[in-house]
Scaffold this motif. Sequence first.
Motif, PDB file in Angstrom:
ATOM      1  N   SER A   5      -4.180   5.954   5.747  1.00 33.64           N
ATOM      2  CA  SER A   5      -4.030   5.649   6.322  1.00 33.64           C
ATOM      3  C   SER A   5      -4.640   6.314   7.987  1.00 33.64           C
ATOM      4  CB  SER A   5      -3.162   4.291   7.252  1.00 33.64           C
ATOM      5  OG  SER A   5      -1.970   5.019   6.632  1.00 33.64           O
ATOM      6  N   GLN A  42      -1.839   0.009   1.141  1.00 29.13           N
ATOM      7  CA  GLN A  42      -1.093   0.839   0.003  1.00 29.13           C
ATOM      8  C   GLN A  42       0.325   0.767   0.857  1.00 29.13           C
ATOM      9  OE1 GLN A  42       0.119   4.416   0.903  1.00 29.13           O
ATOM     10  NE2 GLN A  42       0.546   5.076  -1.198  1.00 29.13           N
ATOM     11  N   LYS A  43       1.073   0.822   1.521  1.00 32.04           N
ATOM     12  CA  LYS A  43       2.278   1.065   2.056  1.00 32.04           C
ATOM     13  C   LYS A  43       2.743  -0.486   1.490  1.00 32.04           C
ATOM     14  CE  LYS A  43       3.076   4.701   5.051  1.00 32.04           C
ATOM     15  NZ  LYS A  43       3.066   5.159   6.087  1.00 32.04           N
ATOM     16  N   PHE A  47       6.101  -1.558  -1.069  1.00 35.08           N
ATOM     17  CA  PHE A  47       7.179  -2.177  -0.705  1.00 35.08           C
ATOM     18  C   PHE A  47       7.046  -3.707  -1.782  1.00 35.08           C
ATOM     19  CE2 PHE A  47       6.427   0.556   3.485  1.00 35.08           C
ATOM     20  CZ  PHE A  47       7.415   1.611   3.005  1.00 35.08           C
ATOM     21  N   LEU A 120      17.551  -1.182   3.009  1.00 34.83           N
ATOM     22  CA  LEU A 120      15.643  -0.640   3.021  1.00 34.83           C
ATOM     23  C   LEU A 120      14.306  -1.234   3.455  1.00 34.83           C
ATOM     24  CD1 LEU A 120      15.437   1.491  -1.070  1.00 34.83           C
ATOM     25  CD2 LEU A 120      15.671   2.655   1.586  1.00 34.83           C
ATOM     26  N   ASP A 127       9.854   0.291  10.493  1.00 37.94           N
ATOM     27  CA  ASP A 127       8.120   0.690  10.608  1.00 37.94           C
ATOM     28  C   ASP A 127       7.233  -0.532  10.938  1.00 37.94           C
ATOM     29  OD1 ASP A 127       7.118   3.218  10.073  1.00 37.94           O
ATOM     30  OD2 ASP A 127       6.128   1.912   7.842  1.00 37.94           O
TER      31      ASP A 127
ATOM     32  N   VAL B  15      14.916   4.249  -4.454  1.00 37.50           N
ATOM     33  CA  VAL B  15      14.990   4.958  -2.600  1.00 37.50           C
ATOM     34  C   VAL B  15      13.257   5.794  -2.865  1.00 37.50           C
ATOM     35  CG1 VAL B  15      16.615   5.849  -1.632  1.00 37.50           C
ATOM     36  CG2 VAL B  15      17.056   4.686  -3.280  1.00 37.50           C
ATOM     37  N   THR B  17      10.918   6.057  -3.693  1.00 36.75           N
ATOM     38  CA  THR B  17       9.272   5.854  -3.764  1.00 36.75           C
ATOM     39  C   THR B  17       9.089   5.185  -2.002  1.00 36.75           C
ATOM     40  OG1 THR B  17       9.244   5.624  -5.519  1.00 36.75           O
ATOM     41  CG2 THR B  17       7.886   3.654  -4.512  1.00 36.75           C
ATOM     42  N   VAL B  18      10.848   4.071  -2.247  1.00 36.18           N
ATOM     43  CA  VAL B  18      10.341   3.772  -0.599  1.00 36.18           C
ATOM     44  C   VAL B  18      10.524   4.483   0.438  1.00 36.18           C
ATOM     45  CG1 VAL B  18      11.556   1.808   0.865  1.00 36.18           C
ATOM     46  CG2 VAL B  18      11.177   1.620  -1.464  1.00 36.18           C
ATOM     47  N   PHE B  19      11.513   5.715   0.401  1.00 35.03           N
ATOM     48  CA  PHE B  19      11.064   6.704   1.714  1.00 35.03           C
ATOM     49  C   PHE B  19      10.051   7.596   2.010  1.00 35.03           C
ATOM     50  CE2 PHE B  19      16.375   6.338   2.322  1.00 35.03           C
ATOM     51  CZ  PHE B  19      16.246   5.840   3.299  1.00 35.03           C
ATOM     52  N   VAL B  21       6.961   6.677   0.580  1.00 39.76           N
ATOM     53  CA  VAL B  21       6.223   6.137   1.621  1.00 39.76           C
ATOM     54  C   VAL B  21       6.110   5.772   2.800  1.00 39.76           C
ATOM     55  CG1 VAL B  21       4.296   3.888   0.952  1.00 39.76           C
ATOM     56  CG2 VAL B  21       5.738   4.507  -0.767  1.00 39.76           C
ATOM     57  N   LEU B  22       7.174   4.934   3.464  1.00 41.58           N
ATOM     58  CA  LEU B  22       7.955   5.387   4.732  1.00 41.58           C
ATOM     59  C   LEU B  22       7.581   6.004   5.598  1.00 41.58           C
ATOM     60  CD1 LEU B  22      10.914   3.357   5.160  1.00 41.58           C
ATOM     61  CD2 LEU B  22       8.844   2.569   6.128  1.00 41.58           C
ATOM     62  N   LEU B  23       7.570   7.638   5.318  1.00 43.95           N
ATOM     63  CA  LEU B  23       8.194   8.672   5.675  1.00 43.95           C
ATOM     64  C   LEU B  23       6.835   9.247   5.598  1.00 43.95           C
ATOM     65  CD1 LEU B  23      11.144  10.327   4.682  1.00 43.95           C
ATOM     66  CD2 LEU B  23      10.736   9.606   7.060  1.00 43.95           C
ATOM     67  N   ARG B  24       5.932   9.383   4.855  1.00 43.84           N
ATOM     68  CA  ARG B  24       3.747   9.850   4.558  1.00 43.84           C
ATOM     69  C   ARG B  24       3.180   9.298   4.284  1.00 43.84           C
ATOM     70  NH1 ARG B  24       7.235  13.579   6.019  1.00 43.84           N
ATOM     71  NH2 ARG B  24       7.782  15.196   4.974  1.00 43.84           N
ATOM     72  N   ASP B  25       1.667   9.176   5.275  1.00 50.69           N
ATOM     73  CA  ASP B  25       0.933   8.244   5.792  1.00 50.69           C
ATOM     74  C   ASP B  25      -0.079   8.567   4.018  1.00 50.69           C
ATOM     75  OD1 ASP B  25       1.776   7.337   7.765  1.00 50.69           O
ATOM     76  OD2 ASP B  25       0.454   8.384   8.712  1.00 50.69           O
ATOM     77  N   GLN B  26       0.043   9.559   4.265  1.00 51.80           N
ATOM     78  CA  GLN B  26      -1.686  10.672   3.022  1.00 51.80           C
ATOM     79  C   GLN B  26      -0.675   9.869   1.752  1.00 51.80           C
ATOM     80  OE1 GLN B  26      -4.322  10.675   4.261  1.00 51.80           O
ATOM     81  NE2 GLN B  26      -3.650  10.740   5.404  1.00 51.80           N
ATOM     82  N   PRO B  27      -1.845   9.585   0.748  1.00 52.58           N
ATOM     83  CA  PRO B  27      -0.771   9.718  -0.919  1.00 52.58           C
ATOM     84  C   PRO B  27      -0.549  10.992  -0.953  1.00 52.58           C
ATOM     85  CG  PRO B  27      -3.043   8.402  -0.773  1.00 52.58           C
ATOM     86  CD  PRO B  27      -2.657   9.434   1.023  1.00 52.58           C
ATOM     87  N   GLN B  30       2.770  11.305  -0.098  1.00 54.69           N
ATOM     88  CA  GLN B  30       3.515  11.225  -0.490  1.00 54.69           C
ATOM     89  C   GLN B  30       4.356  10.788  -1.617  1.00 54.69           C
ATOM     90  OE1 GLN B  30       1.541   7.183  -0.473  1.00 54.69           O
ATOM     91  NE2 GLN B  30       2.487   6.324   1.857  1.00 54.69           N
TER      92      GLN B  30
END
Lengths: 136, 57
Positions: A5, A42-43, A47, A120, A127, B15, B17-19, B21-27, B30
Amino acid sequence: MTTKSTAAERPRAAAERGTLVLLCLAAWAVPGAGHLWMGRRQKGLVFLLALPAMFLSGLLLHGRIFPFELSEPLVALAAVANVGAGAPWLLARMTESGSGVVTAWTYEYGNCFLIVAGLLNFLVVLDAFDIGMGRK
Amino acid sequence: MTNHLLLLMLFAFFVSTVFAVLLRDQPRAQLRTGAMMFGGFVAAAFVLGWLMYPLPL
């Protein structure tokens, strides 16, 4: 399927306040929906899978969905955290699951899963809001 | 499921996984962040567990 992205692919900021409210409501109701709406597939999918799965795990571990009891501040706070899960929380309330089995050794684990899944999702909503505002 | 460690790892997995994906954009980023966070959760649990082992004194 590209999962990157980059800034070029990012949709423009939602300009209208009403759209932002709807975005946040959607993101709360269905975990990941806000990101899917804003084109972060993807995100959003991660989620959408992870948060309801975490909530479901909490229910399977005999966790409790806390009621709003203002006389018990910690219970009320836990209830607020539970609400954060959105549709899974609504479904669990409607089906009267999540009554909790205090005698189960997994009870506290279940509570932890349920509470953290809700918290979460609050972060995920924030976000999505930031994306909608064009900050990310 | 009757294993505390397994439940801890399941919690850490969700936890992190979610963090990540929230914090990073590139797979790739992540995956890296998620793996480090997951490892941190599990390692911290072991360290804290051993530190608390002699308690109550």
